[in-house]
Every structure is written in structure tokens, then in C-alpha cells.
Design a protein around this motif. Structure first.
Motif, PDB file in Angstrom:
ATOM      1  N   GLN A   1      40.700  49.498  32.886  1.00 14.55           N
ATOM      2  CA  GLN A   1      39.540  48.604  32.826  1.00 14.55           C
ATOM      3  C   GLN A   1      39.971  47.180  32.463  1.00 14.55           C
ATOM      4  OE1 GLN A   1      37.430  51.060  29.980  1.00 14.55           O
ATOM      5  NE2 GLN A   1      35.786  51.477  31.470  1.00 14.55           N
ATOM      6  N   LYS A   2      40.882  47.052  31.517  1.00 18.00           N
ATOM      7  CA  LYS A   2      41.382  45.725  31.136  1.00 18.00           C
ATOM      8  C   LYS A   2      42.088  45.057  32.320  1.00 18.00           C
ATOM      9  CE  LYS A   2      42.073  46.741  26.238  1.00 18.00           C
ATOM     10  NZ  LYS A   2      43.079  46.974  25.188  1.00 18.00           N
ATOM     11  N   THR A   3      42.848  45.843  33.063  1.00 20.23           N
ATOM     12  CA  THR A   3      43.545  45.303  34.234  1.00 20.23           C
ATOM     13  C   THR A   3      42.545  44.787  35.253  1.00 20.23           C
ATOM     14  OG1 THR A   3      45.452  46.745  33.907  1.00 20.23           O
ATOM     15  CG2 THR A   3      45.119  45.882  36.131  1.00 20.23           C
ATOM     16  N   ARG A   4      41.466  45.548  35.496  1.00 17.23           N
ATOM     17  CA  ARG A   4      40.448  45.114  36.458  1.00 17.23           C
ATOM     18  C   ARG A   4      39.776  43.806  36.033  1.00 17.23           C
ATOM     19  NH1 ARG A   4      36.811  49.946  37.112  1.00 17.23           N
ATOM     20  NH2 ARG A   4      38.284  51.068  35.856  1.00 17.23           N
ATOM     21  N   VAL A   5      39.523  43.666  34.745  1.00 17.11           N
ATOM     22  CA  VAL A   5      38.922  42.424  34.247  1.00 17.11           C
ATOM     23  C   VAL A   5      39.883  41.259  34.500  1.00 17.11           C
ATOM     24  CG1 VAL A   5      38.159  41.189  32.173  1.00 17.11           C
ATOM     25  CG2 VAL A   5      37.437  43.566  32.539  1.00 17.11           C
ATOM     26  N   GLY A   6      41.147  41.444  34.160  1.00 19.04           N
ATOM     27  CA  GLY A   6      42.136  40.393  34.362  1.00 19.04           C
ATOM     28  C   GLY A   6      42.323  40.035  35.824  1.00 19.04           C
ATOM     29  N   GLU A   7      42.351  41.053  36.686  1.00 16.28           N
ATOM     30  CA  GLU A   7      42.504  40.801  38.119  1.00 16.28           C
ATOM     31  C   GLU A   7      41.305  40.045  38.687  1.00 16.28           C
ATOM     32  OE1 GLU A   7      43.215  44.744  39.646  1.00 16.28           O
ATOM     33  OE2 GLU A   7      45.382  44.595  39.287  1.00 16.28           O
ATOM     34  N   ALA A   8      40.107  40.402  38.238  1.00 19.87           N
ATOM     35  CA  ALA A   8      38.905  39.702  38.709  1.00 19.87           C
ATOM     36  C   ALA A   8      38.947  38.242  38.260  1.00 19.87           C
ATOM     37  CB  ALA A   8      37.643  40.397  38.193  1.00 19.87           C
ATOM     38  N   PHE A   9      39.363  38.008  37.018  1.00 20.34           N
ATOM     39  CA  PHE A   9      39.477  36.629  36.527  1.00 20.34           C
ATOM     40  C   PHE A   9      40.464  35.851  37.401  1.00 20.34           C
ATOM     41  CE2 PHE A   9      41.234  33.192  34.047  1.00 20.34           C
ATOM     42  CZ  PHE A   9      40.144  32.678  33.369  1.00 20.34           C
ATOM     43  N   ASP A  10      41.639  36.424  37.624  1.00 24.38           N
ATOM     44  CA  ASP A  10      42.670  35.745  38.434  1.00 24.38           C
ATOM     45  C   ASP A  10      42.191  35.471  39.852  1.00 24.38           C
ATOM     46  OD1 ASP A  10      44.383  35.766  36.263  1.00 24.38           O
ATOM     47  OD2 ASP A  10      45.497  37.537  36.940  1.00 24.38           O
ATOM     48  N   LEU A  11      41.488  36.429  40.422  1.00 25.51           N
ATOM     49  CA  LEU A  11      41.018  36.292  41.793  1.00 25.51           C
ATOM     50  C   LEU A  11      40.044  35.126  41.946  1.00 25.51           C
ATOM     51  CD1 LEU A  11      40.860  37.459  44.703  1.00 25.51           C
ATOM     52  CD2 LEU A  11      38.968  38.889  43.886  1.00 25.51           C
ATOM     53  N   PHE A  12      39.140  34.971  40.997  1.00 24.27           N
ATOM     54  CA  PHE A  12      38.095  33.959  41.138  1.00 24.27           C
ATOM     55  C   PHE A  12      38.392  32.642  40.410  1.00 24.27           C
ATOM     56  CE2 PHE A  12      35.899  37.837  42.333  1.00 24.27           C
ATOM     57  CZ  PHE A  12      35.369  37.436  43.538  1.00 24.27           C
ATOM     58  N   ASP A  13      39.502  32.573  39.700  1.00 20.06           N
ATOM     59  CA  ASP A  13      39.935  31.299  39.110  1.00 20.06           C
ATOM     60  C   ASP A  13      40.571  30.505  40.246  1.00 20.06           C
ATOM     61  OD1 ASP A  13      40.927  29.191  37.638  1.00 20.06           O
ATOM     62  OD2 ASP A  13      42.475  30.372  36.619  1.00 20.06           O
ATOM     63  N   SER A  14      39.720  29.926  41.076  1.00 17.27           N
ATOM     64  CA  SER A  14      40.155  29.349  42.353  1.00 17.27           C
ATOM     65  C   SER A  14      41.191  28.243  42.214  1.00 17.27           C
ATOM     66  CB  SER A  14      38.956  28.848  43.155  1.00 17.27           C
ATOM     67  OG  SER A  14      38.242  27.883  42.414  1.00 17.27           O
ATOM     68  N   ASN A  15      41.103  27.429  41.172  1.00 16.27           N
ATOM     69  CA  ASN A  15      42.093  26.355  41.031  1.00 16.27           C
ATOM     70  C   ASN A  15      43.215  26.718  40.050  1.00 16.27           C
ATOM     71  OD1 ASN A  15      40.669  26.211  38.668  1.00 16.27           O
ATOM     72  ND2 ASN A  15      40.122  24.048  38.849  1.00 16.27           N
TER      73      ASN A  15
END
Length: 176
Positions: free
Chosen positions: A23-37
Motif C-alpha cells: 500500500q505504501k508503494t502504491r501511494v508513492g508510485e501515484a505521487f511520482d506519477l502525477f508530480d508532473s514537474n
């Protein structure tokens, strides 16, 4: 005229710390994916996309409240000026805290119902052998046809040709 200093409250990370590593990995991956800049911060819109990616369709009023209470002003914002909510940003720690709380508050039955609908894309009320074949191919895990037939037969308690939502819930909840 005196300027107002706004203090933003960082939410507790207790719930996030209780999540599984997956679950922590999914949160981190979602953050990285949408941190567009790739600046380590999310705009309000990016924040809403992350929540959707994690399976949360929160009303705008709720996400706006999170913005007002927890988002921070950009580092280049004049320190002596108030920052309107629309310009505030979410850092990873704040997102983790918010996502952790939302994930821990989820109803496991509702999560399983959402998973059921991923299989039952036609809305027929059951997961059939064809549904399992389709999902198996989509995830690149080509399960032998005999195994698919055996799975449906084993869990189709009433012999209707598929696993209905109640059977799916019983099966998945018994695994926990």
C-alpha cells in the motif's frame, strides 16, 4: 495593516505507518506519477488525480477542505503574505498522511465490490470463465483453461455458470 501568517497543519502519519508495504508503494508510485514537474510537490489538480488513482472519488468540497487545512505555500511565495488555497501545494509526507487515513478508513467489502466490477465489466452480476480468461490475458498471466474452468466450478455454489458478488465476497473475506 498587519499581515496574517497562516499555519498549515500537517496531518498525522499514524495511519500511513500502519499500511502494508504494498500500500505504501502504491501511494508513492501515484505521487511520482502525477508530480508532473518532478519538484516533489503536487498542485491541487495533481492531488485530486493521485486520490483518484488510489481509488478515491472524493467530492470537491472534501478535497478543497484538505487543501485549505494541509497544503503548504510554495517556497518562492513571500513569507509575509498569505497564500490563497489555489496556489498551495501538497508534499509527499502530507499526501502519505492523507492517503493513509483514507485507505485505513476504507470498507473492505466496498473494496472487494470494486474489484468484482473489474472482472464483471459487462455488469451481468457474475464473474464467468470468459471474464477470467480476459483478465488473465490482460495481466499477462495466461492461466490454463482447465484451471479457469476448475476455479469457476469450485466457487460457483449455485451452478449458474459464474461466481456472483456474494460468493466472491465470501471467498475473498475468508482469505483474510
Amino acid at each position: 495593516m498587519a499581515s496574517r501568517t497562516v499555519q498549515y497543519a500537517t496531518p498525522s502519519r499514524d495511519d500511513y505507518n500502519r499500511l502494508t508495504d504494498d500500500q505504501k508503494t502504491r501511494v508513492g508510485e501515484a505521487f511520482d506519477l502525477f508530480d508532473s514537474n518532478k519538484d516533489g510537490l503536487l498542485s491541487y489538480e495533481e492531488f485530486r488525480f493521485v486520490l483518484r488513482a488510489l481509488g478515491f472519488e472524493l467530492p470537491k468540497a472534501t478535497t478543497y477542505d484538505l487543501l485549505v487545512r494541509h497544503a503548504i505555500k510554495p517556497t518562492n511565495w513571500p513569507h509575509d503574505q498569505d497564500c490563497p488555497p489555489v496556489y498551495r501545494l501538497f508534499n509527499l509526507a502530507t499526501l502519505q498522511a492523507i492517503a493513509g487515513t483514507l485507505i485505513r478508513q476504507r470498507d473492505p467489502r466496498e473494496e472487494l465490490r470494486r474489484a468484482f466490477r473489474l472482472f464483471d465489466v459487462d455488469g451481468k452480476g457474475m464473474i464467468t470463465q470468459e471474464d477470467l480468461r480476459r483478465v488473465s490475458k490482460q495481466v499477462g498471466n495466461n492461466i490454463p483453461d482447465a484451471d479457469i474452468v476448475a476455479m469457476v466450478e469450485e466457487f460457483d455454489a449455485s451452478g449458474k455458470g459464474g461466481v456472483d458478488e456474494d460468493e466472491f465476497l465470501r471467498l475473498m473475506l475468508s482469505k483474510k
